[in-house]
Design a protein around this motif. Structure first.
Motif, PDB file in Angstrom:
ATOM      1  N   THR A 201    -108.611 -86.571  34.318  1.00  0.00           N
ATOM      2  CA  THR A 201    -108.524 -85.009  33.920  1.00  0.00           C
ATOM      3  C   THR A 201    -109.626 -84.047  34.788  1.00  0.00           C
ATOM      4  N   ASP A 202    -109.098 -82.970  34.898  1.00  0.00           N
ATOM      5  CA  ASP A 202    -110.293 -82.375  35.424  1.00  0.00           C
ATOM      6  C   ASP A 202    -110.992 -81.348  34.534  1.00  0.00           C
ATOM      7  N   VAL A 203    -112.396 -80.646  34.212  1.00  0.00           N
ATOM      8  CA  VAL A 203    -112.386 -80.185  33.017  1.00  0.00           C
ATOM      9  C   VAL A 203    -112.884 -78.674  34.585  1.00  0.00           C
ATOM     10  N   PHE A 204    -112.723 -77.448  33.874  1.00  0.00           N
ATOM     11  CA  PHE A 204    -113.250 -76.048  34.769  1.00  0.00           C
ATOM     12  C   PHE A 204    -113.399 -75.620  33.607  1.00  0.00           C
ATOM     13  N   PHE A 205    -115.647 -74.997  34.049  1.00  0.00           N
ATOM     14  CA  PHE A 205    -115.994 -73.917  33.898  1.00  0.00           C
ATOM     15  C   PHE A 205    -116.013 -72.409  34.083  1.00  0.00           C
ATOM     16  N   ASN A 206    -116.331 -71.514  33.336  1.00  0.00           N
ATOM     17  CA  ASN A 206    -116.052 -70.808  33.433  1.00  0.00           C
ATOM     18  C   ASN A 206    -117.190 -70.054  34.440  1.00  0.00           C
ATOM     19  N   GLY A 207    -117.726 -68.320  33.904  1.00  0.00           N
ATOM     20  CA  GLY A 207    -118.587 -68.471  34.826  1.00  0.00           C
ATOM     21  C   GLY A 207    -119.982 -68.062  34.865  1.00  0.00           C
ATOM     22  N   GLU A 208    -119.792 -68.331  33.467  1.00  0.00           N
ATOM     23  CA  GLU A 208    -121.494 -68.714  32.285  1.00  0.00           C
ATOM     24  C   GLU A 208    -121.708 -70.060  32.028  1.00  0.00           C
ATOM     25  N   GLY A 209    -120.892 -70.601  32.520  1.00  0.00           N
ATOM     26  CA  GLY A 209    -121.103 -72.394  32.982  1.00  0.00           C
ATOM     27  C   GLY A 209    -121.521 -72.893  31.969  1.00  0.00           C
ATOM     28  N   ASP A 210    -120.075 -72.726  30.747  1.00  0.00           N
ATOM     29  CA  ASP A 210    -119.065 -73.246  29.624  1.00  0.00           C
ATOM     30  C   ASP A 210    -117.805 -73.800  30.427  1.00  0.00           C
ATOM     31  N   ILE A 211    -117.749 -74.818  29.500  1.00  0.00           N
ATOM     32  CA  ILE A 211    -116.151 -75.096  29.491  1.00  0.00           C
ATOM     33  C   ILE A 211    -114.833 -74.384  29.172  1.00  0.00           C
ATOM     34  N   ASP A 212    -113.959 -74.127  30.149  1.00  0.00           N
ATOM     35  CA  ASP A 212    -113.355 -72.911  29.901  1.00  0.00           C
ATOM     36  C   ASP A 212    -111.506 -73.840  29.421  1.00  0.00           C
ATOM     37  N   PHE A 213    -111.742 -74.800  30.464  1.00  0.00           N
ATOM     38  CA  PHE A 213    -110.520 -75.754  29.932  1.00  0.00           C
ATOM     39  C   PHE A 213    -110.488 -76.571  30.440  1.00  0.00           C
ATOM     40  N   VAL A 214    -109.364 -77.996  30.359  1.00  0.00           N
ATOM     41  CA  VAL A 214    -109.326 -79.249  30.459  1.00  0.00           C
ATOM     42  C   VAL A 214    -107.763 -79.153  30.798  1.00  0.00           C
ATOM     43  N   VAL A 215    -107.589 -80.236  31.884  1.00  0.00           N
ATOM     44  CA  VAL A 215    -105.879 -80.141  32.339  1.00  0.00           C
ATOM     45  C   VAL A 215    -106.211 -81.747  32.378  1.00  0.00           C
ATOM     46  N   ALA A 216    -104.532 -81.673  31.975  1.00  0.00           N
ATOM     47  CA  ALA A 216    -104.058 -83.258  31.645  1.00  0.00           C
ATOM     48  C   ALA A 216    -103.238 -83.617  32.169  1.00  0.00           C
ATOM     49  N   ASN A 217    -102.905 -84.521  32.657  1.00  0.00           N
ATOM     50  CA  ASN A 217    -101.429 -84.539  33.359  1.00  0.00           C
ATOM     51  C   ASN A 217    -100.424 -85.678  32.780  1.00  0.00           C
ATOM     52  N   ASN A 218     -99.192 -84.935  32.540  1.00  0.00           N
ATOM     53  CA  ASN A 218     -97.844 -86.347  31.925  1.00  0.00           C
ATOM     54  C   ASN A 218     -97.304 -86.962  33.463  1.00  0.00           C
ATOM     55  N   TYR A 219     -97.619 -87.677  33.676  1.00  0.00           N
ATOM     56  CA  TYR A 219     -96.300 -87.837  34.959  1.00  0.00           C
ATOM     57  C   TYR A 219     -94.813 -87.932  34.655  1.00  0.00           C
ATOM     58  N   ALA A 220     -95.054 -88.326  33.529  1.00  0.00           N
ATOM     59  CA  ALA A 220     -93.225 -88.918  33.618  1.00  0.00           C
ATOM     60  C   ALA A 220     -92.864 -87.772  32.730  1.00  0.00           C
ATOM     61  N   GLU A 221     -93.263 -86.346  32.836  1.00  0.00           N
ATOM     62  CA  GLU A 221     -92.748 -85.160  32.204  1.00  0.00           C
ATOM     63  C   GLU A 221     -92.687 -84.151  32.847  1.00  0.00           C
ATOM     64  N   LYS A 222     -93.486 -84.821  34.761  1.00  0.00           N
ATOM     65  CA  LYS A 222     -93.849 -84.131  35.076  1.00  0.00           C
ATOM     66  C   LYS A 222     -94.177 -82.338  34.766  1.00  0.00           C
ATOM     67  N   THR A 223     -95.798 -82.679  34.272  1.00  0.00           N
ATOM     68  CA  THR A 223     -96.123 -81.695  33.384  1.00  0.00           C
ATOM     69  C   THR A 223     -97.627 -81.789  33.593  1.00  0.00           C
ATOM     70  N   ILE A 224     -98.349 -80.785  33.130  1.00  0.00           N
ATOM     71  CA  ILE A 224    -100.085 -80.258  33.403  1.00  0.00           C
ATOM     72  C   ILE A 224    -100.015 -79.868  31.610  1.00  0.00           C
ATOM     73  N   ILE A 225    -100.793 -80.224  31.069  1.00  0.00           N
ATOM     74  CA  ILE A 225    -100.920 -79.499  29.801  1.00  0.00           C
ATOM     75  C   ILE A 225    -102.760 -79.125  30.161  1.00  0.00           C
ATOM     76  N   LEU A 226    -102.886 -78.122  29.754  1.00  0.00           N
ATOM     77  CA  LEU A 226    -104.243 -77.542  29.212  1.00  0.00           C
ATOM     78  C   LEU A 226    -104.993 -77.567  27.916  1.00  0.00           C
ATOM     79  N   TYR A 227    -106.193 -77.752  27.470  1.00  0.00           N
ATOM     80  CA  TYR A 227    -106.737 -77.880  26.377  1.00  0.00           C
ATOM     81  C   TYR A 227    -107.478 -77.159  26.551  1.00  0.00           C
ATOM     82  N   GLY A 228    -108.192 -76.619  25.051  1.00  0.00           N
ATOM     83  CA  GLY A 228    -109.669 -75.773  24.674  1.00  0.00           C
ATOM     84  C   GLY A 228    -110.651 -77.286  24.631  1.00  0.00           C
ATOM     85  N   GLU A 229    -111.604 -76.758  24.571  1.00  0.00           N
ATOM     86  CA  GLU A 229    -112.799 -77.607  24.351  1.00  0.00           C
ATOM     87  C   GLU A 229    -112.747 -78.472  23.046  1.00  0.00           C
ATOM     88  N   SER A 230    -112.075 -77.634  22.426  1.00  0.00           N
ATOM     89  CA  SER A 230    -111.701 -78.716  20.723  1.00  0.00           C
ATOM     90  C   SER A 230    -110.585 -79.290  20.770  1.00  0.00           C
TER      91      SER A 230
END
Length: 537
Positions: A201-230
Motif C-alpha cells: 500500500t502507498d502512503v501519501f504525505f501532504n505539503g506540510e509533511g503529514d500523512i494525508d491518505f493511504v491507498v489499498a488495492n482490492n484486486y478482486a473487485e478492481k477497487t482502490i480504497i483510500l484510508y485516513g491515518e486512523s
C-alpha cells in the motif's frame, strides 16, 4: 503535495540481480569483518517502552539484521564510537521509518523498524532506544515492514505484511498475505487492517509533511480504497477493467485543492486534485490521455522535486505528462522493439531528456542479454541510440546524473554516465557506480560511490574488478573526490541500500559470494554484516 511511498519510492535502481526484492547468494567476505564485533554488548535492553522513542535530532545510531535465519538478531551501531551492541532477537525483516515527505531533499528516516513472527519494534537512530509494539502473529512469517511518521515526529503509521496460510510471502495480485497497520500515538498503538487489501500500500504525505491518505488495492473487485491515518475509509474508486493506480503530480501544494495526482483507470490517464479525489472519486478528473491498454504504467516515477515531466509507457508507446500544466502528449514510439521481444525496463528524466533503457534475452534458451540505451529529446521527440551492449544494465541516479553499469564485449565492467557537461561519456577505466539516498538531514542528498580497477588481466580472466579501489564521487559532477580504500580481491558489483552521511549500508558480490556490509567512507573500512537475504531497506 501528497507524496507516495511504495515499492518504487526510491531513486532508480535498475538491478538485474533483483536483490532488493528477493535476495540471493551465500558466502561473502570483508576487509574488516573482525572489527564489526568491536564493543559488543550482549545484554538485552528489554525493548518494552510504550511510547515512541526520541526521533527529533541528529542521527547517531544505525541498525542491522545479523545472525542466521534460525537465530536472527537486531544490532545497533554507534556511528561515533563505531561500537556494536545487541538489541533483541527475532528480527527477520526490516525497513525505514520515514518522516515528513519523500522527495530527495526531504528524506529523513530517524528510525528503523524490524519485525519477527511475533512482534514489531521501532528503533530510534537519534537516541538509540527501541519500542516494541503489541505482539502479533499466528505462526505467520513477516514479509516486509515500513513506517511513516508525521512532521511532529511523535505520531504515524507502521505497515507490516505477514505471510498467508501457506506461510510463504506472495507477491502476486491474488496473494493471501495479511497486512497490518499500527496507528502510532502518544503512549498508544492501535491496530487496524484495510479490508480487501491484497498488495503493498502507498502512503501519501501532504505539503506540510503529514500523512494525508493511504491507498489499498482490492484486486478482486478492481477497487482502490483510500484510508485516513486512523483507518477510516475516505473514498473508493472502482475500475471496470483493472484496478486504478494513483501517482503524484508536481511539487507540494499548500492545500488539497492545490495538490494534484494522476490516475490510470480504464484506458485513461486522468489528473485531479486530492480534494476532488477524496470528495467525489474520479467524477471531476480531467482525462489527458485515452486509449491506453492495461499494460500502461508510469515509467519514470521520480523523487527529484524539480522534474517537470513524467513518462507514461504503454506497450512501447511513450507519452510525456507535463506535471506543472497538467497536460500530456505523445513522445516516442518503441512499439516495434516491444513486438520483437524487447522489454522497456526503465525511463529516467534527466533535464530535457528522457533516457530509455531496454533489454532483450536472446539465443536458443533466451539466456543471452542484449541491452540498449536511448536518448529521447523531450521537446522534439527525436530518438538517438546512446549505447548497445551484450549485457544487462544496473543503473542509479542523482538529481542531475545517471550511471548505467554494463559489461563490454570483453566482459569488463564499464559505466555510461549521462548528464555531465559535454554529453554522455563512458570512462576508459573499468568502473562500477552506485548511488544511495542520505537518510540524515543536511549534507549531501545522495551519496555516490564508484569501484575502479586498472589491474591488467588476461583475456580469459573472469569478469569483475580485480583489487578495486572504492571512491567517493561528487553527486553533481560525477567526479571522484576521495579514495576510500582498496579491496584485496575480485568484485563484480557493490550497490548501496541507503546512507547516513558517511555510513553506508551496501551489498557486494565478490569472489567469495554475496554479502551485506557496512561501508564507512571517512574511516575507509568495510565491515561484514551478513550473507543472509535480510536487510533494512
Amino acid at each position: 503535495m501528497s507524496q507516495p511511498f511504495g515499492p518504487s519510492g526510491l531513486p532508480l535502481i535498475v538491478c538485474s540481480i533483483l536483490f532488493a526484492l528477493v535476495g540471493c547468494g551465500d558466502g561473502g567476505t570483508s576487509s574488516s569483518s573482525s572489527s564489526s564485533q568491536a564493543g559488543q554488548d550482549n545484554s538485552d535492553p528489554g525493548v518494552t517502552a510504550k511510547s515512541l522513542p526520541e526521533l527529533d535530532g541528529y542521527i547517531e545510531y544505525d541498525y542491522s539484521l545479523r545472525g542466521t535465519n534460525e537465530n536472527p538478531r537486531v544490532y545497533r551501531r554507534n556511528l561515533k564510537s563505531h561500537s556494536l551492541a545487541y538489541v533483541q532477537a527475532g528480527g527477520k525483516v526490516g525497513g525505514q521509518v520515514f518522516a515528513g515527505g519523500v522527495f530527495t531533499n526531504d528524506f529523513f528516516a530517524p528510525a528503523a523498524v524490524t519485525a519477527s513472527s511475533t512482534s514489531v519494534s521501532i528503533h530510534s537512530r537519534v537516541d538509540g532506544t527501541s519500542v516494541k509494539l503489541s505482539n502479533i502473529g499466528d505462526g505467520q512469517e513477516p514479509c516486509s515492514v515500513q513506517g511513516f511518521v508525521n512532521s511532529d515526529l511523535s505520531t504515524g503509521l507502521v505497515n507490516l505484511t505477514m505471510s498467508g496460510g501457506n506461510l510463504t510471502c506472495d507477491l502476486t495480485v491474488d496473494s493471501d498475505d495479511t497486512h497490518y497497520w499500527w496507528t502510532l500515538g502518544a503512549n498508544t498503538f492501535e491496530v487496524w487492517e484495510a479490508d480487501g487489501l491484497s498488495s503493498y500500500t502507498d502512503v501519501f504525505f501532504n505539503g506540510e509533511g503529514d500523512i494525508d491518505f493511504v491507498v489499498a488495492n482490492n484486486y478482486a473487485e478492481k477497487t482502490i480504497i483510500l484510508y485516513g491515518e486512523s483507518g477510516a475509509e475516505l473514498q473508493s474508486v472502482t475500475g471496470s477493467t483493472w484496478v486504478p493506480r494513483i501517482y503524484p503530480m508536481a511539487e507540494p501544494g499548500l492545500t488539497r485543492d492545490e495538490t494534484f495526482v494522476g490516475v490510470l483507470s480504464d484506458g485513461e490517464f486522468l489528473i485531479t486534485s486530492v480534494a476532488m479525489l477524496l470528495d467525489s472519486g474520479l467524477a471531476g478528473a480531467q482525462p489527458v490521455l485515452s486509449g491506453l491498454s492495461e499494460a500502461a504504467r508510469l515509467a519514470s516515477l521520480s523523487l527529484i522535486e524539480d522534474d517537470k515531466y513524467t513518462i507514461i509507457a504503454d506497450n512501447g508507446l511513450l507519452y510525456k505528462v507535463d506535471e506543472i500544466n497538467r497536460s500530456a502528449s505523445f513522445l516516442a514510439d518503441f512499439s516495434d522493439k516491444i513486438a520483437d521481444g524487447w522489454a522497456l525496463t526503465d525511463v529516467v528524466v534527466i533535464s530535457d531528456k528522457a533516457i530509455v533503457l531496454m533489454t532483450s534475452f536472446q539465443g536458443a534458451d533466451r539466456a543471452d542479454p542484449v541491452s540498449e540505451v536511448y536518448n529521447v529529446d523531450l521537446g522534439s521527440g527525436e530518438v538517438d541510440l546512446l549505447l548497445a551492449a551484450e549485457s544487462t544494465f544496473v543503473a542509479s541516479r542523482t538529481e542531475s546524473l545517471l550511471f548505467i553499469n554494463f559489461l563490454d564485449s570483453s566482459g569488463r565492467n564499464r559505466t555510461l554516465i549521462v548528464g555531465r557537461p559535454g554529453g554522455p561519456v563512458v570512462p576508459n577505466a573499468e568502473t562500477y557506480y552506485a548511488t544511495s539516498v542520505n537518510l540524515a538531514r543536511g549534507g549531501d542528498q545522495l551519496k555516490v560511490l564508484a569501484m575502479t580497477s586498472s589491474v591488467e588481466r588476461g583475456a580469459l580472466s573472469p569478469a569483475g574488478l580485480l583489487n578495486p579501489n572504492i571512491w567517493v564521487v561528487n553527486e553533481h559532477t560525477g567526479n571522484a573526490t576521495s579514495k576510500v580504500m582498496t579491496l584485496p580481491y575480485n568484485c563484480y558489483s557493490m550497490d548501496a541500500f541507503y546512507a547516513i552521511n558517511n555510513h553506508l549500508s551496501v551489498v557486494s558480490f565478490c569472489e567469495d559470494g554475496f554479502a551485506i556490509e557496512e561501508l564507512e567512507l571517512e574511516r575507509g573500512t568495510l565491515s561484514f554484516v551478513t550473507s543472509d537475504a535480510r536487510v533494512i531497506n
